[in-house]
Design a protein around this motif. Sequence first.
Motif, mmCIF file in Angstrom:
data_model
loop_
_atom_site.group_PDB
_atom_site.id
_atom_site.type_symbol
_atom_site.label_atom_id
_atom_site.label_comp_id
_atom_site.label_asym_id
_atom_site.label_seq_id
_atom_site.Cartn_x
_atom_site.Cartn_y
_atom_site.Cartn_z
ATOM 1 N N ASP A 259 0.856 -1.185 0.000
ATOM 2 C CA ASP A 259 0.000 0.000 0.000
ATOM 3 C C ASP A 259 0.892 1.235 0.000
ATOM 4 O O ASP A 259 1.484 1.584 1.026
ATOM 5 N N SER A 261 0.212 4.294 0.008
ATOM 6 C CA SER A 261 -0.334 5.490 0.648
ATOM 7 C C SER A 261 0.043 5.616 2.117
ATOM 8 O O SER A 261 -0.284 6.621 2.754
ATOM 9 N N ARG A 447 -0.880 7.989 -3.131
ATOM 10 C CA ARG A 447 -1.812 7.084 -3.790
ATOM 11 C C ARG A 447 -1.373 6.887 -5.236
ATOM 12 O O ARG A 447 -0.723 7.754 -5.829
ATOM 13 N N ARG A 470 -5.092 -6.190 4.026
ATOM 14 C CA ARG A 470 -5.683 -4.854 3.894
ATOM 15 C C ARG A 470 -4.928 -4.015 2.865
ATOM 16 O O ARG A 470 -5.501 -3.114 2.243
ATOM 17 N N TRP A 471 -3.621 -4.278 2.700
ATOM 18 C CA TRP A 471 -2.853 -3.519 1.708
ATOM 19 C C TRP A 471 -3.334 -3.830 0.290
ATOM 20 O O TRP A 471 -3.407 -2.940 -0.554
ATOM 21 N N ARG A 473 -6.335 -4.811 -0.560
ATOM 22 C CA ARG A 473 -7.638 -4.151 -0.733
ATOM 23 C C ARG A 473 -7.452 -2.663 -1.013
ATOM 24 O O ARG A 473 -8.119 -2.099 -1.885
ATOM 25 N N SER A 474 -6.540 -2.031 -0.280
ATOM 26 C CA SER A 474 -6.324 -0.602 -0.466
ATOM 27 C C SER A 474 -5.771 -0.295 -1.856
ATOM 28 O O SER A 474 -6.256 0.614 -2.544
ATOM 29 N N ARG A 477 -8.248 -0.564 -4.661
ATOM 30 C CA ARG A 477 -9.197 0.553 -4.691
ATOM 31 C C ARG A 477 -8.548 1.828 -5.218
ATOM 32 O O ARG A 477 -9.211 2.652 -5.844
ATOM 33 N N GLN A 478 -7.258 2.002 -4.939
ATOM 34 C CA GLN A 478 -6.567 3.189 -5.454
ATOM 35 C C GLN A 478 -6.455 3.151 -6.971
ATOM 36 O O GLN A 478 -6.666 4.160 -7.644
#
Length: 523
Positions: A259, A261, A447, A470-471, A473-474, A477-478
């Motif tokens: 991730d 971000s 992002r 979770r990374w 998923r993030s 979405r980005q």
Amino acid sequence: MHTRPSPRRLTATLLTAAALLVSACSSGSSTASADGAVDAALAALPRSTPSALAPYYGQRLRWRSCGAPGFQCATMKAPLDYARPGAGDVRLAVARKPATGKGRPLGSLLVNPGGPGGSAVDYLQSYAGVGYPAAVRARYDMVAMDPRGVARSEPVKCLDGRQMDAYTQTDLTPDDAKEENALVAADRRFAESCGAHSARLLRHVSTIEAARDMDILRAVLGDRKLDYVGASYGTFLGATYAGLFPQRVGRMVLDGAMDPSLDARRLNLDQTAGFETAFQAFAKDCVRHADCPLGGRGTTPAQVGAHLTAFFRRLDAHPVPAGDADGRRLGESPATTGVIAAMYDQGSWEQLREALNSAMKENDGAGLLVLSDSYYERDAQGRYSNLMPANAAVNCLDLPPAFTGAGRVRQALPAFEKASPVFGAGLAWASLNCAYWPVRATGEPHRIAAKGAAPIVVVGTTRDPATPYRWARSLSRQLSSGRLLTYVGDGHTAYGRGSACIDTAIDTYLLHGTPPAAGKRCS
């Protein structure tokens, strides 16, 4: 710490006790978010190639046979500094295995195993070039390039073998001011050594520069778009490429996703929780076996963790013999490293049980030291690969340090110990390494949207220790074209690790361009 594919791909890259920092330069406005990350977006580069870079994009590679039969190697040039292309070059090692099967050729498939610091060339020759599905290898030229500063591509150099032995034995859970000062001094020596031996490179090994190198390689290979499979940190490298060159993205798979971000502290804290999740799964499995040295039937995962923590404390006070020719003993730090290394793949859990039994019941630390050495890529002659130097060099350039001094670590200890009672303290102190780096970070959290890119498949494993789910998923979405593919299971990364569901979905995408259905889950 850095990330790695599963232990089956041992020659590719391994996780170290350095801080996991994975970001690069970004542009655009930015504001601080609640968790300390910066809400900035990576901007795409102009579609046209600057005239100053034309000689690089127009170069011809001279291929020669190398390694196992069927593999070829070459050297590619890239500008050391993209802001000043005429100020000097960096020479990058490239390898390929040409497609030999029937059917319409699909061009080149670039692979990267992660790290940062893992050798992509080694990964290609030991795994991807022979272990990827036959149908994929038949249609694609399998290609790898060691990123700048890594392995064969002008490697970053720091400590020698004996100095590295001492560094990897550094106590990462200091009990008093003296031990704390010793840890800080070890990090300073490591950083100063890198600055002394690799001053030319240290300002130019960022992920964003490595991604730009990938675009030169794409052009030199004659591909209109980049087809790519990146694992672990390789997902950040691939996502960065997509953010810079969205229109040049072909079929891209990002497995064990990062991730971009998040700031360094958040990344390290999340990964600490990820290792605790993996350890909990190991603990539940361990107590089902008669040879589990951390408890018997009825023992809870929390009790298993308490037993392991007590064992680490004993080693901190009284290291045990390890049968090492160089006289090394098994102390707390290498023992912890050995346990962490086994968290990457449930296939290593049996080996870990055996190593713990030997150390706890027979005072023989050899098994855990072997796991620790594999983690650091140390061979039997006491030589280390440049995994750790390259890992630190990239990480410390890509993001500001997680902590600026020992006092900051002490303040953060409760949060890290809550995330993992077993590993939290050690991973918090390990996050201090970039505080003393000789060059300032050039990147920040950001992002990546990659607007206009073709579908990008982002793969996440629900109990991944090194790249928490979770990374994935993030990142999915980005990315404006991100498509999340979930593996419900254990281990780090998912492709080629035994799930027919995952492998079929990715193979179908690589061969036919059809991404998995939105929300697809495999187990």
